[in-house]
Design a protein around this motif. Structure first.
Motif, PDB file in Angstrom:
ATOM      1  N   PRO A 174       1.353   7.726   1.040  1.00 31.00           N
ATOM      2  CA  PRO A 174       1.467   6.388   0.464  1.00 31.00           C
ATOM      3  C   PRO A 174       0.301   6.083  -0.483  1.00 31.00           C
ATOM      4  O   PRO A 174      -0.846   6.403  -0.164  1.00 31.00           O
ATOM      5  CB  PRO A 174       1.436   5.462   1.677  1.00 31.00           C
ATOM      6  N   VAL A 175       0.618   5.483  -1.600  1.00 33.65           N
ATOM      7  CA  VAL A 175      -0.378   5.256  -2.643  1.00 33.65           C
ATOM      8  C   VAL A 175      -1.516   4.382  -2.135  1.00 33.65           C
ATOM      9  O   VAL A 175      -2.690   4.636  -2.430  1.00 33.65           O
ATOM     10  CB  VAL A 175       0.290   4.646  -3.893  1.00 33.65           C
ATOM     11  N   GLU A 176      -1.198   3.351  -1.371  1.00 34.80           N
ATOM     12  CA  GLU A 176      -2.247   2.465  -0.861  1.00 34.80           C
ATOM     13  C   GLU A 176      -3.199   3.221   0.056  1.00 34.80           C
ATOM     14  O   GLU A 176      -4.403   2.941   0.079  1.00 34.80           O
ATOM     15  CB  GLU A 176      -1.623   1.280  -0.117  1.00 34.80           C
ATOM     16  N   ASP A 177      -2.662   4.176   0.814  1.00 39.65           N
ATOM     17  CA  ASP A 177      -3.504   4.944   1.730  1.00 39.65           C
ATOM     18  C   ASP A 177      -4.308   6.003   0.989  1.00 39.65           C
ATOM     19  O   ASP A 177      -5.529   6.111   1.167  1.00 39.65           O
ATOM     20  CB  ASP A 177      -2.638   5.624   2.793  1.00 39.65           C
ATOM     21  N   GLU A 178      -3.634   6.799   0.179  1.00 35.38           N
ATOM     22  CA  GLU A 178      -4.259   7.957  -0.456  1.00 35.38           C
ATOM     23  C   GLU A 178      -5.226   7.567  -1.583  1.00 35.38           C
ATOM     24  O   GLU A 178      -6.196   8.276  -1.847  1.00 35.38           O
ATOM     25  CB  GLU A 178      -3.187   8.895  -1.020  1.00 35.38           C
ATOM     26  N   TYR A 179      -4.955   6.458  -2.244  1.00 33.13           N
ATOM     27  CA  TYR A 179      -5.786   6.034  -3.368  1.00 33.13           C
ATOM     28  C   TYR A 179      -6.512   4.718  -3.086  1.00 33.13           C
ATOM     29  O   TYR A 179      -7.733   4.625  -3.198  1.00 33.13           O
ATOM     30  CB  TYR A 179      -4.930   5.874  -4.629  1.00 33.13           C
ATOM     31  N   GLY A 180      -5.759   3.681  -2.722  1.00 27.52           N
ATOM     32  CA  GLY A 180      -6.333   2.357  -2.552  1.00 27.52           C
ATOM     33  C   GLY A 180      -7.403   2.295  -1.486  1.00 27.52           C
ATOM     34  O   GLY A 180      -8.376   1.535  -1.620  1.00 27.52           O
ATOM     35  N   SER A 181      -7.268   3.072  -0.421  1.00 30.93           N
ATOM     36  CA  SER A 181      -8.254   3.044   0.662  1.00 30.93           C
ATOM     37  C   SER A 181      -9.631   3.480   0.202  1.00 30.93           C
ATOM     38  O   SER A 181     -10.635   3.175   0.855  1.00 30.93           O
ATOM     39  CB  SER A 181      -7.795   3.950   1.811  1.00 30.93           C
ATOM     40  N   PHE A 182      -9.696   4.185  -0.927  1.00 28.04           N
ATOM     41  CA  PHE A 182     -10.970   4.691  -1.428  1.00 28.04           C
ATOM     42  C   PHE A 182     -11.375   4.028  -2.747  1.00 28.04           C
ATOM     43  O   PHE A 182     -12.215   4.554  -3.486  1.00 28.04           O
ATOM     44  CB  PHE A 182     -10.884   6.211  -1.588  1.00 28.04           C
ATOM     45  N   GLY A 183     -10.754   2.887  -3.033  1.00 31.62           N
ATOM     46  CA  GLY A 183     -11.130   2.131  -4.225  1.00 31.62           C
ATOM     47  C   GLY A 183     -10.554   2.662  -5.508  1.00 31.62           C
ATOM     48  O   GLY A 183     -10.962   2.224  -6.601  1.00 31.62           O
ATOM     49  N   ASP A 184      -9.606   3.583  -5.418  1.00 33.61           N
ATOM     50  CA  ASP A 184      -8.992   4.146  -6.617  1.00 33.61           C
ATOM     51  C   ASP A 184      -7.826   3.262  -7.065  1.00 33.61           C
ATOM     52  O   ASP A 184      -7.333   2.414  -6.323  1.00 33.61           O
ATOM     53  CB  ASP A 184      -8.500   5.565  -6.341  1.00 33.61           C
ATOM     54  N   SER A 185      -7.373   3.486  -8.272  1.00 27.71           N
ATOM     55  CA  SER A 185      -6.243   2.734  -8.807  1.00 27.71           C
ATOM     56  C   SER A 185      -4.976   3.018  -8.005  1.00 27.71           C
ATOM     57  O   SER A 185      -4.738   4.147  -7.572  1.00 27.71           O
ATOM     58  CB  SER A 185      -6.016   3.110 -10.275  1.00 27.71           C
ATOM     59  N   THR A 186      -4.181   1.978  -7.815  1.00 30.02           N
ATOM     60  CA  THR A 186      -2.871   2.141  -7.180  1.00 30.02           C
ATOM     61  C   THR A 186      -1.747   1.849  -8.168  1.00 30.02           C
ATOM     62  O   THR A 186      -0.586   1.756  -7.768  1.00 30.02           O
ATOM     63  CB  THR A 186      -2.740   1.203  -5.967  1.00 30.02           C
TER      64      THR A 186
END
Length: 397
Positions: free
Chosen positions: A108-120
């Motif tokens: 999931p984008v929120e988990d794989e990217y958003g959790s680390f401050g990356d763009s979603t």
């Protein structure tokens, strides 16, 4: 048609030794590939250990000599292209050119990217995916690369060694069908790994959906129809050969070239002691599989009981007793001394570490009929029906 086993990179498969064992068993049993998920964070499986996909694949490569290996799939936008290029090239050299590289946005984008401050933002991630793929292809040649893109830069960089496969390893693209953009991206590369919205993990897609996807991809190949193209679909093969043929035949006829069997799920009822063989798509029947990742030679070794509890069975087993309990079976895979217990109604499992048992799995009924890796020569403590017994492996493989 080729057949692969698809395993997660978390839970029991976070341990590279387990992945190596499965890879060796898969090769011995005639499978064509082993593919590993590439998650770094997945809230739906929080609390479980996660392994690095490339470390797990390294273990698989060192345990095999023939089968294809790769990720299904790698979120390219989550990586630095130069780091990813180096990892893939190293693995391709180590394996002698057996790597397949599957890529996509991931999730999931929120988990794989958003959790680390990356763009979603999926548009931004798609841009990084496309630019990253182009850069990877150039890095893998070993030639000097100058790149000035929107998201990545490379200034006269040559990454050695180049990949063994030339001009590069096969690149497969994942995505949900009937979403068109991922399949247009796949048409520019070497294969597609679609997830069909009407066929979840472990279920084969409808033949007409496969044909529709193939027609769409072929229409966007831009005249490059001579280059090989793989279509990788998912689905578990039944134990009955005739029924397995009914699953595989229509998919093959529709244009699928690979069938990936997902492992790690609960095995089907009544299959606890079967040897998992690669399905066959020939005229003599299309497979003897049971839809899960099992192993070669379910050879039972003698068990000895330590302690007075009988694990709720009311029976005793001595060191040479042929009455091996049906609830606990130790297996040997490809000559590798790795003990595996199968348990029904298991509440918890502990492994002896330094004289005191350390928990391997929490107490819950999800352990029903699972293979529990405990390691060669280890003693394990199994709590079943609120009674406790300790079993150890005896004998040589």
């Amino acid at each position: 048609m080729r057949f692969s086993i698809n395993i997660p990179n978390f839970g029991d498969f976070a341990d590279p030794r387990n992945v190596a064992t499965v890879a060796a068993a898969a090769e011995e049993s005639g499978w064509d590939g082993l593919f590993v998920w590439d998650h770094v964070h997945y809230r739906g499986y929080s609390g479980r250990p996660f392994g690095d996909a490339w470390m797990l694949l390294t273990a698989a490569v060192l345990a095999t000599s023939r089968i294809r290996v790769g990720t299904l799939l790698t979120p390219v936008a989550r990586y630095r292209p130069q780091q990813l290029a180096r990892q893939v090239a190293t693995l391709d050299n180590l394996s002698g050119g057996r790597v397949v590289f599957a890529a996509g946005l991931g999730g999931p984008v929120e988990d794989e990217y958003g959790s680390f401050g990356d763009s979603t933002d999926r548009r931004v991630l798609a841009e990084r995916l496309d630019e990253g793929l182009e850069l990877l292809g150039r890095f893998w040649t070993g030639e000097a690369v100058d790149h000035h893109g929107r998201h990545y830069q490379a200034r006269n960089v040559s990454l050695q060694p180049a990949t063994v496969q030339r001009p590069r390893p096969p690149v497969w693209i994942g995505g949900f069908w009937p979403n068109r953009p991922p399949m247009r991206r796949a048409a520019r590369w070497d294969g597609a790994v679609p997830l069909f919205k009407n066929a979840l993990h472990g279920y084969p897609p409808d033949r007409e959906d496969v044909r529709e996807l193939i027609t769409y991809v072929c229409g966007h190949r831009q005249g490059d129809t001579q280059r090989p193209f793989d279509l990788v679909v998912g689905g578990a093969t039944p134990a009955d050969a005739a029924k397995a043929k009914d699953v595989i035949g229509p998919l093959r006829d529709a244009g699928a070239t690979w069938l990936r069997n997902r492992a790690g799920a609960r095995p089907l009822a009544g299959t606890a002691h079967r040897r998992r063989r690669r399905p066959r798509d020939g005229a003599d029947g299309a497979g003897s599989g049971d839809g899960r990742c099992s192993v070669r030679d379910a050879r039972r070794l003698p068990l000895t009981r330590r302690g007075a509890a009988r694990a709720g069975t009311g029976r005793r087993w001595g060191p040479a007793s042929p009455a091996v309990p049906k609830t606990f079976v130790i297996l040997s895979w490809a000559g590798r001394r790795s003990a595996h217990l199968r348990g029904r109604g298991v509440d918890s499992v502990h492994k002896g570490v330094g004289g005191s048992p350390a928990p391997l799995w929490p107490g819950n009924r999800s352990l029903l009929n699972r293979d529990l890796s405990v390691g060669s020569g280890s003693s394990v403590e199994v709590s079943r029906h609120h009674r406790r017994a300790t079993w150890e492996r005896r004998g040589e493989v």
